[in-house]
Design a protein around this motif. Structure first.
Motif, mmCIF file in Angstrom:
data_model
loop_
_atom_site.group_PDB
_atom_site.id
_atom_site.type_symbol
_atom_site.label_atom_id
_atom_site.label_comp_id
_atom_site.label_asym_id
_atom_site.label_seq_id
_atom_site.Cartn_x
_atom_site.Cartn_y
_atom_site.Cartn_z
ATOM 1 N N SER A 121 75.264 -76.643 -52.938
ATOM 2 C CA SER A 121 74.015 -77.378 -52.707
ATOM 3 C C SER A 121 74.259 -78.882 -52.594
ATOM 4 O O SER A 121 73.581 -79.573 -51.823
ATOM 5 C CB SER A 121 72.995 -77.077 -53.798
ATOM 6 O OG SER A 121 73.507 -77.451 -55.064
ATOM 7 N N SER A 122 75.227 -79.402 -53.312
ATOM 8 C CA SER A 122 75.552 -80.824 -53.235
ATOM 9 C C SER A 122 76.108 -81.194 -51.858
ATOM 10 O O SER A 122 75.780 -82.251 -51.301
ATOM 11 C CB SER A 122 76.570 -81.168 -54.328
ATOM 12 O OG SER A 122 77.029 -82.480 -54.182
ATOM 13 N N GLU A 123 76.936 -80.324 -51.304
ATOM 14 C CA GLU A 123 77.514 -80.575 -49.978
ATOM 15 C C GLU A 123 76.439 -80.487 -48.885
ATOM 16 O O GLU A 123 76.418 -81.298 -47.962
ATOM 17 C CB GLU A 123 78.661 -79.600 -49.717
ATOM 18 C CG GLU A 123 79.848 -79.855 -50.622
ATOM 19 C CD GLU A 123 80.802 -78.674 -50.746
ATOM 20 O OE1 GLU A 123 81.965 -78.915 -51.110
ATOM 21 O OE2 GLU A 123 80.390 -77.520 -50.498
ATOM 22 N N VAL A 124 75.544 -79.511 -49.015
ATOM 23 C CA VAL A 124 74.436 -79.393 -48.066
ATOM 24 C C VAL A 124 73.555 -80.637 -48.147
ATOM 25 O O VAL A 124 73.159 -81.205 -47.119
ATOM 26 C CB VAL A 124 73.600 -78.113 -48.310
ATOM 27 C CG1 VAL A 124 72.317 -78.133 -47.492
ATOM 28 C CG2 VAL A 124 74.416 -76.875 -48.008
ATOM 29 N N LYS A 125 73.271 -81.085 -49.380
ATOM 30 C CA LYS A 125 72.449 -82.278 -49.573
ATOM 31 C C LYS A 125 73.107 -83.490 -48.920
ATOM 32 O O LYS A 125 72.448 -84.289 -48.247
ATOM 33 C CB LYS A 125 72.236 -82.541 -51.068
ATOM 34 C CG LYS A 125 71.349 -83.727 -51.351
ATOM 35 C CD LYS A 125 71.107 -83.882 -52.844
ATOM 36 C CE LYS A 125 70.120 -85.012 -53.090
ATOM 37 N NZ LYS A 125 69.679 -85.045 -54.477
ATOM 38 N N ASP A 126 74.419 -83.624 -49.080
ATOM 39 C CA ASP A 126 75.157 -84.742 -48.485
ATOM 40 C C ASP A 126 75.084 -84.690 -46.955
ATOM 41 O O ASP A 126 74.832 -85.703 -46.302
ATOM 42 C CB ASP A 126 76.611 -84.697 -48.950
ATOM 43 C CG ASP A 126 77.390 -85.905 -48.487
ATOM 44 O OD1 ASP A 126 76.928 -87.040 -48.697
ATOM 45 O OD2 ASP A 126 78.485 -85.709 -47.894
ATOM 46 N N ILE A 127 75.294 -83.496 -46.389
ATOM 47 C CA ILE A 127 75.202 -83.342 -44.930
ATOM 48 C C ILE A 127 73.788 -83.686 -44.461
ATOM 49 O O ILE A 127 73.614 -84.391 -43.472
ATOM 50 C CB ILE A 127 75.616 -81.919 -44.495
ATOM 51 C CG1 ILE A 127 77.121 -81.721 -44.705
ATOM 52 C CG2 ILE A 127 75.229 -81.644 -43.046
ATOM 53 C CD1 ILE A 127 77.598 -80.293 -44.513
ATOM 54 N N HIS A 128 72.795 -83.205 -45.191
ATOM 55 C CA HIS A 128 71.405 -83.480 -44.815
ATOM 56 C C HIS A 128 71.112 -84.980 -44.837
ATOM 57 O O HIS A 128 70.553 -85.530 -43.889
ATOM 58 C CB HIS A 128 70.446 -82.740 -45.754
ATOM 59 C CG HIS A 128 69.018 -83.056 -45.478
ATOM 60 N ND1 HIS A 128 68.313 -83.972 -46.222
ATOM 61 C CD2 HIS A 128 68.179 -82.616 -44.523
ATOM 62 C CE1 HIS A 128 67.091 -84.070 -45.744
ATOM 63 N NE2 HIS A 128 66.984 -83.265 -44.711
#
Length: 159
Positions: A121-128
């Motif tokens: 979820s942290s990586e998705v948040k960063d990409i977003h």
């Protein structure tokens, strides 16, 4: 310019971006993806052809897909014309964080990956956050992330 999207080569093969023309002599339509990447002169040409009345081979409809800077460029170009033409502009907001995760999952699935998204979820948040929620930048950032994480050059050979 291609009349059949299936026949259009990939952009890197011809050094540009594909444009599609729906040929109907009464109402020709030109569709350009990634139009924000068009050189200003090409964008000006398309806008002029689409918005200036008259002529037998003029573009009747022009559909441009692009990032937010395209909206500004089209607005300025349309305002600079002597006649005030009708320009319909639609600004689409970026995806939400959940939509970004769903989009990434979808892109992986159509690429042949099965299973859950290999991002936490942290990586998705960063990409977003870094992409603003726009599909083009999401693709670029995710591609870079996967290259860095799964690059063969970073793996040590076991002999």
């Amino acid at each position: 310019i291609y009349t059949d999207p299936e026949a259009a080569p990939e952009p890197q093969e011809h050094g540009g971006y594909p444009a599609y023309v729906l040929q109907d002599s009464a109402d020709p339509i030109v569709i350009v993806d990634d139009a924000h990447r068009l050189p200003p002169k090409d964008l000006e040409f398309l806008i002029h052809e689409a918005l200036v009345p008259g002529g037998t081979h003029k573009i009747k409809r022009l559909v441009l897909f692009g990032e937010s800077e395209l909206y500004t460029a089209v607005t300025k170009l349309a305002a600079s014309l002597s006649q005030q033409p009708a320009v319909n502009k639609i600004y689409l907001p970026g995806l939400t964080e959940q939509e970004t995760a769903d989009y990434l999952q979808h892109r992986l699935t159509i690429a042949g990956f099965s299973g859950d998204i290999p991002l936490n979820s942290s990586e998705v948040k960063d990409i977003h956050q870094n992409s603003g929620g726009y599909p083009g930048p999401i693709n670029t950032i995710a591609h870079q992330w996967f290259n860095e994480k799964y690059s063969i050059k970073d793996r040590k050979s076991v002999v």
